[in-house]
Design a protein around this motif. Sequence first.
Motif, mmCIF file in Angstrom:
data_model
loop_
_atom_site.group_PDB
_atom_site.id
_atom_site.type_symbol
_atom_site.label_atom_id
_atom_site.label_comp_id
_atom_site.label_asym_id
_atom_site.label_seq_id
_atom_site.Cartn_x
_atom_site.Cartn_y
_atom_site.Cartn_z
ATOM 1 N N ASN A 145 0.817 -1.211 0.000
ATOM 2 C CA ASN A 145 0.000 0.000 0.000
ATOM 3 C C ASN A 145 0.849 1.259 0.000
ATOM 4 N N THR A 146 1.477 1.572 1.142
ATOM 5 C CA THR A 146 2.199 2.833 1.287
ATOM 6 C C THR A 146 3.363 2.949 0.318
ATOM 7 N N ASP A 147 4.218 1.919 0.254
ATOM 8 C CA ASP A 147 5.401 2.011 -0.601
ATOM 9 C C ASP A 147 5.033 2.016 -2.076
ATOM 10 N N VAL A 148 4.041 1.237 -2.446
ATOM 11 C CA VAL A 148 3.604 1.234 -3.845
ATOM 12 C C VAL A 148 3.045 2.598 -4.223
ATOM 13 N N SER A 149 2.262 3.189 -3.330
ATOM 14 C CA SER A 149 1.711 4.522 -3.602
ATOM 15 C C SER A 149 2.821 5.561 -3.653
ATOM 16 N N GLY A 150 3.815 5.411 -2.764
ATOM 17 C CA GLY A 150 4.944 6.338 -2.798
ATOM 18 C C GLY A 150 5.740 6.219 -4.078
ATOM 19 N N ALA A 151 5.860 5.009 -4.600
ATOM 20 C CA ALA A 151 6.603 4.809 -5.844
ATOM 21 C C ALA A 151 5.921 5.493 -7.020
ATOM 22 N N GLN A 152 4.585 5.391 -7.087
ATOM 23 C CA GLN A 152 3.906 5.994 -8.235
ATOM 24 C C GLN A 152 4.001 7.510 -8.223
ATOM 25 N N GLN A 153 4.278 8.124 -7.057
ATOM 26 C CA GLN A 153 4.417 9.573 -7.000
ATOM 27 C C GLN A 153 5.602 10.073 -7.819
ATOM 28 N N ALA A 154 6.580 9.194 -8.039
ATOM 29 C CA ALA A 154 7.728 9.600 -8.860
ATOM 30 C C ALA A 154 7.294 9.979 -10.258
ATOM 31 N N PHE A 155 6.229 9.316 -10.776
ATOM 32 C CA PHE A 155 5.769 9.582 -12.137
ATOM 33 C C PHE A 155 4.675 10.641 -12.189
ATOM 34 N N THR A 156 4.109 10.974 -11.070
ATOM 35 C CA THR A 156 2.981 11.913 -11.080
ATOM 36 C C THR A 156 3.324 13.168 -10.277
ATOM 37 N N THR A 157 3.210 13.105 -8.956
ATOM 38 C CA THR A 157 3.389 14.290 -8.129
ATOM 39 C C THR A 157 4.790 14.868 -8.253
ATOM 40 N N THR A 158 5.822 14.039 -8.076
ATOM 41 C CA THR A 158 7.191 14.549 -8.112
ATOM 42 C C THR A 158 7.563 15.045 -9.499
ATOM 43 N N LEU A 159 7.241 14.266 -10.529
ATOM 44 C CA LEU A 159 7.545 14.678 -11.895
ATOM 45 C C LEU A 159 6.816 15.962 -12.256
ATOM 46 N N GLN A 160 5.535 16.037 -11.910
ATOM 47 C CA GLN A 160 4.760 17.244 -12.178
ATOM 48 C C GLN A 160 5.350 18.447 -11.445
ATOM 49 N N SER A 161 5.744 18.235 -10.176
ATOM 50 C CA SER A 161 6.311 19.327 -9.392
ATOM 51 C C SER A 161 7.602 19.848 -10.014
ATOM 52 N N VAL A 162 8.480 18.953 -10.409
ATOM 53 C CA VAL A 162 9.760 19.373 -10.970
ATOM 54 C C VAL A 162 9.563 20.142 -12.272
ATOM 55 N N VAL A 163 8.759 19.575 -13.174
ATOM 56 C CA VAL A 163 8.570 20.207 -14.481
ATOM 57 C C VAL A 163 7.876 21.564 -14.336
ATOM 58 N N SER A 164 6.791 21.611 -13.576
ATOM 59 C CA SER A 164 6.045 22.861 -13.444
ATOM 60 C C SER A 164 6.877 23.942 -12.752
ATOM 61 N N ASN A 165 7.673 23.551 -11.738
ATOM 62 C CA ASN A 165 8.505 24.530 -11.042
ATOM 63 C C ASN A 165 9.619 25.063 -11.931
ATOM 64 N N VAL A 166 10.212 24.199 -12.737
ATOM 65 C CA VAL A 166 11.247 24.668 -13.668
ATOM 66 C C VAL A 166 10.666 25.649 -14.674
ATOM 67 N N VAL A 167 9.500 25.298 -15.250
ATOM 68 C CA VAL A 167 8.863 26.182 -16.230
ATOM 69 C C VAL A 167 8.477 27.501 -15.583
ATOM 70 N N LEU A 168 7.879 27.466 -14.398
ATOM 71 C CA LEU A 168 7.498 28.696 -13.708
ATOM 72 C C LEU A 168 8.707 29.567 -13.411
ATOM 73 N N LEU A 169 9.771 28.946 -12.909
ATOM 74 C CA LEU A 169 10.960 29.708 -12.548
ATOM 75 C C LEU A 169 11.590 30.353 -13.773
ATOM 76 N N VAL A 170 11.675 29.592 -14.870
ATOM 77 C CA VAL A 170 12.297 30.138 -16.084
ATOM 78 C C VAL A 170 11.455 31.266 -16.668
ATOM 79 N N LEU A 171 10.156 31.025 -16.809
ATOM 80 C CA LEU A 171 9.296 32.043 -17.433
ATOM 81 C C LEU A 171 9.124 33.262 -16.550
#
Length: 696
Positions: A145-171
């Motif tokens: 449960n917990t670890d599997v859910s944490g793993a999927q965050q790498a493709f969703t929450t964490t990836l989204q956070s990194v990309v959106s923050n880079v774009v926001l910071l640059v623009l």
Amino acid sequence: MSHGASWTTLRSFTRDPSLRSGGVSRETWRRIGDLARPYRRQLAVFLVLVVLSSAAAVATPLLLAVLINRGVVAGDRGVVLGVAGVVAALALVEGGITLAQRWYSSRIGEGLIYDLRTSVFAHVQRQPVSFFTRAQTGALVTRLNTDVSGAQQAFTTTLQSVVSNVVLLVLAGGVVLSQAPVLLLAVLLLLPLFWVPARRVGRRLSGLTRRSMELNADLGTRMTERFNVAGALLVTLYGRPDEEDEQFRERADRVRRIGTSIAMSNRVFFTALTTVTALATALVYGVGGLLAIGGRFEVGTVVALAALMGRLYGPITSLANVRVDVMSALVSFERVFEVLDLPSPLVEVEGAVDLPEGPLDVRLDGVGFTYPRAGEGGLRSLEGVTADAAAADDDGDGDGADAEGRREVVAPGGPEGGPALADVDLHVPAGQVLALVGRSGAGKTTATALVARLYDPTEGRVLVGGVDLREARLASVHDRIGVVTQDAHLFHDTVRANLLYARPGASEAELLAALEAAQVLDVVRDLPEGLDTVVGDRGHRLSGGEKQRVALARLLLKAPDVVVLDEATAHLDSRSEAAVQRALERALEGRTSIVIAHRLSTVRSADLIAVVDAGRVVQTGTHEELLAQGGPYAVLHRTQLVGAGGPLGDAAEDAGDVDLEGGDAEGDDAREAADRGDGAARRAGGRRPPAPRPAP
């Protein structure tokens, strides 16, 4: 600043600082890539949507600047209405992008959770019994449960956070830098006012969050242990309600106090962030306003710069901690892969064969077996102790727990932890009955476990129908060998479902015939919904004897060629046992049987009796032969006769009811009578049948 940016920043600060020094192997990255490959198109679309959403967040303040400068200040109504319309349309588009982004995020995330969870479940199901005897159930469930859910965050929450923050910071940073570089530098000088306290709060939050998870897990474990049927029964029989209440209140109070600390730390963090953002906004309006009065800036540009400044703090702080975010998600992957990489010793060899058709004999040829110790073929991280124990002993104070609070789990074995079995040679011809007798811990159950291939022998061979079980197909072994243990398990499901677990395609008539042969059909018919009655956790809606007979019915329904009965009639009274024995004799005629039993009613009729002591077979023969030989069997037999009551024991022996481990038939009868009363009460909705009134 947006709420999402604030939460991303907070999440960064609550990560475990120890992850900063961690590393992820290339093999882990490769396997993550393999998991992501089926979702690569969806991930590409998802990333495009994230970029568009971030760009829209920067475009809106710039459009407002145009509206003010070219429309409001210039008095051009057309520009005001046109730009306002564009802003409204952009808001609608951004809303649509957000919905689409969420759809792709959930599709990718839930897909990954499904893939990982099903893979882990399938792999764990194929582990040997020794794995489950040492692993903590809660720790296993956490991996699913917990670890599997944490793993999927790498493709969703964490990836989204990194990309959106880079774009926001640059623009946003690029726009501010092009318009007012001095103003950007002045605002960035305020960053330490937020950065320093936030880092301190982050470290505090990390420790509090970790401790909160431990306390909540401990509280959940305590509730689980007390709320299941076995735990509730133990508390009722031995527990002290006032002490139980006090201990629970103490644990709940710890959760309450640490929850308050976390809430206040969060509020301090958000207050600091909001305060610094407000100071930056005031600085932009103050300096920008003066510059606008001096003709250096337009009013709309000042408004746009103030809005963009608020969007810089979140990305800056989040990207500064991006390694911690990424490592946190990747560690979850590694914990899941750790389970998936756990080898199972019970594997099918290439070219595995089915057991031969027809009657099967069983042979143990020079068999030796030693149970694996902790860490051998298992995971120490799944064999730890509770959070409280870990918290109480993390400094090597000599109580048996290591620095991480884990305690070695001692596997069962022979004398002083030695082999459970050594140099065992036994042969059961097809259709005959072998009885194993001996003291508790002698190795009887271990021998039957090897026959059912719950384990593989560490020495020698176990052959069924002339085939080494290590060379047989597992499905064939499970189909042809049936086992009923002393503590038969029933799932929290209907009687029908529990029976069909042995033979899914069985008809109603076959189910009823099996129940009748096991002498339990009348009991099932008396249940509120018959076969469709839910029997409760571990079958606790039934008495011990009734549950055991349902388990025997399940075995009869399976109709295996080799039958292992590990004290399968231990919970039955003498009358029920005799009836079930007759049913078994009829139903299992011609089948090979290995029986562990302590009553002479079973042992005396066996074709061969083997006395097991300290993992070795010390005597074999029929009942009469062993008594004539003297030795361990005769001593054990004589001891139990004395335990059964001297002269009365002789009568009991003649009746076939002497318990070879010190119990007596009368005690079993009394326990079964109590079970029948409890079972009737449960079937009647919790009301025990009234006790008969004494005669006047």
